[in-house]
Motif scaffolding. Structure first.
Motif, PDB file in Angstrom:
ATOM      1  N   VAL A  76     -25.127  -9.614 -31.748  1.00 22.07           N
ATOM      2  CA  VAL A  76     -25.446  -9.410 -33.156  1.00 22.07           C
ATOM      3  C   VAL A  76     -26.853  -8.828 -33.308  1.00 22.07           C
TER       4      VAL A  76
ATOM      5  N   ALA B 297     -23.220 -14.147 -28.103  1.00 22.61           N
ATOM      6  CA  ALA B 297     -22.853 -13.570 -29.393  1.00 22.61           C
ATOM      7  C   ALA B 297     -24.092 -13.252 -30.220  1.00 22.61           C
TER       8      ALA B 297
ATOM      9  N   MET C 295     -14.321 -15.006 -28.912  1.00 25.31           N
ATOM     10  CA  MET C 295     -13.653 -16.139 -29.553  1.00 25.31           C
ATOM     11  C   MET C 295     -12.210 -16.251 -29.103  1.00 25.31           C
TER      12      MET C 295
ATOM     13  N   ALA D  55     -20.313  -5.581 -34.237  1.00 27.31           N
ATOM     14  CA  ALA D  55     -20.457  -6.801 -33.442  1.00 27.31           C
ATOM     15  C   ALA D  55     -19.233  -7.699 -33.543  1.00 27.31           C
ATOM     16  N   THR D  56     -18.413  -7.502 -34.576  1.00 24.09           N
ATOM     17  CA  THR D  56     -17.259  -8.394 -34.743  1.00 24.09           C
ATOM     18  C   THR D  56     -16.216  -8.185 -33.656  1.00 24.09           C
TER      19      THR D  56
ATOM     20  N   TYR E 272     -18.253  -6.321 -42.057  1.00 23.94           N
ATOM     21  CA  TYR E 272     -19.488  -6.518 -41.287  1.00 23.94           C
ATOM     22  C   TYR E 272     -20.484  -5.399 -41.575  1.00 23.94           C
TER      23      TYR E 272
ATOM     24  N   LEU F 283     -17.336 -10.125 -30.599  1.00 23.99           N
ATOM     25  CA  LEU F 283     -17.306 -11.541 -30.997  1.00 23.99           C
ATOM     26  C   LEU F 283     -15.870 -12.041 -31.082  1.00 23.99           C
TER      27      LEU F 283
ATOM     28  N   LEU G 217     -18.658 -10.203 -22.895  1.00 27.64           N
ATOM     29  CA  LEU G 217     -18.666 -11.490 -23.588  1.00 27.64           C
ATOM     30  C   LEU G 217     -17.480 -12.345 -23.156  1.00 27.64           C
TER      31      LEU G 217
END
Length: 706
Positions: free
Chosen positions: A361, A357, A385, A377-378, A6, A381, A333
């Protein structure tokens, strides 16, 4: 790894701009230089000439991103160690004492030169000590540096003649792949050692010390490296994130130009007051590395890019605060996904999670662009998820459990094959109904009253449940849908909710299978010493409205139409015809090529204006093709022709007896049918229909007169 990829994507979207006026140049021993001056390594006297040319052109510092470990094999002293060669050459004693390493050392002692050392596993016993003073601030920050087992020191006397010593490695020993972080200080067996780029900058600035800033409350954690007016934020093990730019040819000066045209004013303009890093881009020297931008560049270029971002202040940073914010984003999140899914379901949660999300980002991108902060950001995220996946999985399991329960209930009404097709085709029933052709069956128990009088209510329910289970299985086997059980009767239909090919024949075959199941039921343990029961079955094919019918709060999936009434009335006519299975004219027309059926005359169906032709169902395709049925069909046709021709009673009785004799070998139920036929001859006469119409006309006239 996902985090690093990323960060690479961020850099590729916005690489650092090249600043041409920065005082950094790379003298490149490229393919042309090797072609003109010989293969590598070059003799040290040739390297001394390069140092002299660079020094005289005003280089601020000359740093070699290469190793001078072994003594120069081209030195005359080493060449003349071979006695035979010395005798042939007949050189004097002074020539025998010439050493290129001494010559090279004497030259680098004249100029600000930094030599490189590299990490290695083996120990040759020679210490490598930094020529820069390193002052530690905090709790021993250098104890947590990236460690090197041993260094490869320069050959003597080069080590003592050099102004500075720096590590040429751009990644830890054994590291492969993309170079994203470069240590600015290395930990070694003889203490901390600066990297080649940092040591070159120190010598160029004339500084004598480096300041290693660490945490005040934790040992082995490095926060930054200070050099003169520059402060480099580092990771806790002394690495700096490299913000890459695209590799530019303006950075490089060919070593061939330095050696060939040292007095060229254009060359001096590119060398004077510059930090000169000497390296190689020649493929055969294996000093190429992969950057975050996907480029393959020489290792010396990475040292140059580190110096560029130090001088411009464009230092990427990633602190504990950033990691904490990532954790907060992870939690928030996840909470958004959980809250929305709990209240509004998976689709709304997916949309809300996607919006959240996107916000994360965007924040990460803005932090990188504006503050040079590497915000991952991963991580949030992945958390969102993961939460979505877990909740979706839980909902899926719950839905599957409910689906299995509904399927189990619905399987009592619809054949499993139809359920499979509905699930596979995502079929949805049309609310309010749709008109289509269907086949309807009514089956009623005969002999129910005597049975109910001989058993208790509880026993009667058990008997009915067992009977309807066996009868219903036959309907489902032929892909029928059980509409309802009405007391001692069952209603079913075909070709809904999904199309069923050849549905009239399937309904007829189900009726035949029900006949066989009933015979077994009457012989079962539950019916021992009880009067046997019989079924009267009627089938009709026609148009009907199929769908959910009822109130807004409670409705049934059923069929409405004239074909339903016709099937019910045909079932009631079984008593009049004295046969257990009757079908309508529509079923006969559609199934006469596959089913063994015989004409049973016209019957008066309640609610119908005209008499309806009906047919008895005797068997399936095998019965239809049998010789016995062929004989019976011919005899039956002769009998009906005699009746319609009003031949003498003796003749019709003779033909009827012939049918009975043949029927004994086919179906026992036909015996009662033919015996009752003597009293039903009017059902086969051609004027019966007209007589009924005439009677209806007189009845209406009488009502009018009244």
């Amino acid at each position: 790894m996902t985090r690093l990829i990323y960060f690479d994507i961020l850099q590729r979207m916005a690489p650092r701009d090249y600043t041409p006026d920065l005082p950094i140049r790379v003298v490149d021993i490229d393919e042309q230089s090797l072609a003109n001056w010989g293969q590598w390594p070059w003799p040290r006297n040739l390297m001394a000439q390069m140092v002299e040319n660079l020094g005289q052109n005003g280089a601020a510092v000359i740093a070699f991103d290469m190793l001078f470990v072994e003594p120069d094999r081209y030195s005359p002293a080493r060449l003349l160690e071979d006695p035979a060669l010395a005798e042939v050459l007949s050189v004097d004693e002074d020539a025998q004492n010439l050493d290129n390493d001494v010559f090279f050392g004497a030259e680098i002692a004249k100029w600000p030169v930094v030599l490189g050392v590299a990490a290695r596993v083996a120990d040759d016993g020679q210490p490598v000590i930094s020529k820069a003073g390193i002052i530690e601030i905090g709790e021993s920050p250098t104890s947590g540096l990236v460690q090197v087992p041993h260094w490869t020191p320069p050959a003597p006397p080069l080590y003592s003649d050099a102004t500075g010593i720096g590590g040429v490695n751009v990644s830890p020993l054994g590291g492969t792949g993309v170079v994203r972080r470069v240590p600015v200080l290395w930990g070694g067996p003889d203490g901390a050692l600066p990297s080649l780029g940092i040591e070159a900058l120190r010598v160029a600035l004339g500084e004598t010390v480096l300041f290693a800033e660490g945490a005040s409350d934790e040992s082995g954690v490095m926060l930054a490296l200070e050099l003169g007016d520059f402060r480099l934020p580092t990771t806790q093990n002394g690495e700096v994130w490299i913000r890459y730019r695209r590799d530019r040819p303006e950075l490089y000066v060919s070593a061939n130009d330095v050696m060939t045209n040292p007095d060229d004013p254009a060359l001096r303009s590119r060398i004077e007051n510059q930090i000169i890093l000497v390296g190689t881009s020649a493929a055969g020297l294996f000093d190429m590395h992969q950057t975050s931008l996907g480029e393959s560049v020489p290792g010396v270029s990475i040292h140059a890019q580190l110096l560029e971002q130090v001088l411009t202040g464009e230092m990427l940073s990633r602190s504990d605060v950033t990691a904490a914010l990532e954790l907060v984003s992870f939690v928030l999140l996840g909470l958004v996904v959980v809250a929305v899914m709990s209240s509004f379901g998976a689709v709304a949660s997916f949309i809300a999670g996607g919006v959240s999300a996107a916000v994360v980002v965007l924040i990460s991108w803005m932090a990188f662009q504006n503050q040079l902060v590497l915000f991952d950001a991963t991580f949030p995220l992945a958390g969102g998820m993961a939460n979505f996946g877990l909740l979706a999985g839980y909902l899926f399991i719950s839905t599957e459990r409910e689906k299995r329960a509904i399927r189990k209930i619905f399987s009592h009404y619809v054949a499993p094959e139809i359920l499979d097709e509905m699930e596979g085709s995502d079929h949805q029933l049309v609310l309010g109904g749709e008109t289509q052709e269907i086949t309807v069956m009514f089956a009623d128990i005969r002999g129910f009253t005597p049975l109910s009088e001989s058993v208790s209510a509880t026993e009667l329910v058990a008997i009915l449940n067992e009977l309807f289970s066996q009868v219903g299985d036959q309907i489902l086997h032929e892909r029928g849908t059980i509409d309802k059980f009405i007391g001692d009767a069952v209603m079913a239909f075909w070709n809904a909710p999904l199309p069923v090919e050849n549905h009239p024949c399937r309904a007829a075959r189900a009726a035949l299978m029900m006949r066989g199941a009933l015979a077994q039921f009457n012989r079962s343990e539950i019916m021992r010493e009880r009067p046997p029961i019989a079924l009267a079955t009627g089938c009709a094919t026609g148009q009907a409205c199929v769908g959910n019918i009822g109130s807004r709060r409670r409705f049934n999936y059923t069929v409405i139409g004239d074909v339903v009434n016709v099937a019910a009335r045909i079932e009631q006519s079984c008593r009049h015809v004295d046969y257990d299975i009757l079908v309508s004219n529509s079923v006969y027309i559609l199934g006469k090529q596959e089913l063994a059926m015989l004409e049973a005359g016209f019957v008066d169906l309640k609610g119908k204006k005209n008499l309806e032709p009906v047919y008895i169902l005797i068997g399936d395709q095998d019965m239809l093709d049998s010789e016995a049925f062929q004989n019976l069909r011919d005899a039956h046709a002769q009998l009906l022709s005699a009746i319609r021709a009003r031949e003498p009673l003796e003749r019709t009785d003779e033909l009827r007896q012939n049918c009975i004799d043949i029927a004994k070998e086919i179906e026992p139920g036909l015996l009662t049918f033919y015996r009752a036929l003597s009293g039903r001859t009017a059902d086969f006469l051609s004027d019966v229909q007209s007589n009924k119409l005439l009677f209806s006309h007189h009845a209406r006239e009488g009502q009018n007169l009244a």
